[in-house]
Design a protein around this motif. Structure first.
Motif, PDB file in Angstrom:
ATOM      1  N   GLU A  36      69.827  52.524  51.074  1.00 56.15           N
ATOM      2  CA  GLU A  36      70.999  52.973  50.154  1.00 56.15           C
ATOM      3  C   GLU A  36      72.236  53.186  51.175  1.00 56.15           C
ATOM      4  O   GLU A  36      73.195  53.039  50.430  1.00 56.15           O
ATOM      5  CB  GLU A  36      70.649  54.303  49.737  1.00 56.15           C
ATOM      6  N   ILE A  40      76.216  51.818  49.667  1.00 54.31           N
ATOM      7  CA  ILE A  40      77.025  52.762  49.415  1.00 54.31           C
ATOM      8  C   ILE A  40      78.325  53.134  50.438  1.00 54.31           C
ATOM      9  O   ILE A  40      79.336  53.365  50.248  1.00 54.31           O
ATOM     10  CB  ILE A  40      76.175  54.208  49.573  1.00 54.31           C
ATOM     11  N   GLY A  44      80.436  52.055  47.747  1.00 57.30           N
ATOM     12  CA  GLY A  44      80.328  53.597  47.075  1.00 57.30           C
ATOM     13  C   GLY A  44      79.284  53.565  46.309  1.00 57.30           C
ATOM     14  O   GLY A  44      78.966  54.796  45.724  1.00 57.30           O
ATOM     15  N   LYS A  45      78.344  52.521  46.104  1.00 58.09           N
ATOM     16  CA  LYS A  45      77.181  52.791  45.308  1.00 58.09           C
ATOM     17  C   LYS A  45      76.039  51.743  45.615  1.00 58.09           C
ATOM     18  O   LYS A  45      76.442  50.606  46.421  1.00 58.09           O
ATOM     19  CB  LYS A  45      77.396  52.391  43.550  1.00 58.09           C
ATOM     20  N   LYS A  46      74.801  51.761  45.489  1.00 60.78           N
ATOM     21  CA  LYS A  46      73.730  51.176  45.598  1.00 60.78           C
ATOM     22  C   LYS A  46      73.828  49.811  44.889  1.00 60.78           C
ATOM     23  O   LYS A  46      73.195  49.933  43.810  1.00 60.78           O
ATOM     24  CB  LYS A  46      72.353  51.846  45.873  1.00 60.78           C
ATOM     25  N   VAL A  47      74.476  48.773  45.231  1.00 56.90           N
ATOM     26  CA  VAL A  47      74.355  47.619  44.463  1.00 56.90           C
ATOM     27  C   VAL A  47      74.401  46.183  45.277  1.00 56.90           C
ATOM     28  O   VAL A  47      74.786  46.581  46.581  1.00 56.90           O
ATOM     29  CB  VAL A  47      75.714  47.346  43.532  1.00 56.90           C
TER      30      VAL A  47
END
Length: 215
Positions: A36, A40, A44-47
């Protein structure tokens, strides 16, 4: 440029395809599925996928990446038209294809599942989404019967050889990743035109199939 991906992720395949189709160099970084911190930290996010541009900035979202690379490196090669019939069949296939795919992904020899913790992370997240993996595996024959009907409908829409339409388009970016992932399912039988398409697009995009690992 660099690309952060999972090998099994159809959205990541979209991004990998455009580099292969345009014969552009890119460093592929396959993340562990339970990592993660890296995504992130980048966006800024788990993608995934995440493209690191030449200026060092990070870009998420598969279709944004595809369009950016296509329009900024040489002449664009993708037509933007998507036939409604293609969208309809694709929507039908993706309504149940994960029941076939997700229980099998964790058994493939792919880098994102190189650790037990990554496998357990994926299993927990995805069973919350699709339900029990073992139960879906037990229904493989049922899902394959449904899939065969939909593949036949899709086969009737193939009018090109190395592309679904007369030329490369967003149809290929949307459809090939789904078909490619289905090559991990033993018993999937692509009709003739679709089988030729999958093999040719794999060669052109430099995205390998899972045929030899099918289970």
């Amino acid at each position: 440029m660099q690309l952060y991906v999972y090998d099994h992720c159809p959205y990541c395949v979209r991004a990998m395809m455009i580099f292969g189709l345009k014969e552009l160099a890119v460093k592929i970084n396959v993340l562990l599925n339970d990592d993660e911190e890296t995504p992130i930290g980048l966006v800024g996010k788990k993608v995934v996928p995440i493209l690191i541009k030449e200026d060092g900035s990070a870009m998420p979202e598969s279709l944004d990446i595809v369009k950016y690379v296509d329009t900024h490196y040489g002449e664009p090669i993708l037509q933007e038209n998507i036939r409604p019939e293609i969208e309809s069949v694709l929507k039908e296939i993706t309504s149940y294809s994960n029941y076939l795919l997700m229980p099998r992904f964790i058994q493939l020899n792919v880098p994102e599942f190189a650790t037990q913790s990554a496998i357990e992370y994926f299993t927990k997240k995805k069973t919350e989404y699709v339900g029990d993996f073992a139960q879906h595996l037990s229904k493989t024959t049922e899902y394959l019967t449904r899939l065969q009907h939909d593949l036949d409908k899709l086969d009737a829409l193939v009018v090109g050889k190395a592309s679904l339409n007369q030329s490369l388009s967003l149809e290929d970016i949307l459809v090939f990743p789904i078909l490619r992932n289905l090559t991990c399912v033993k018993g999937v039988k692509f009709p003739e035109k679709l089988a030729n398409y999958v093999n040719q697009m794999s060669n052109l995009s430099k995205v390998s199939l899972y045929t030899k690992q099918a289970l």
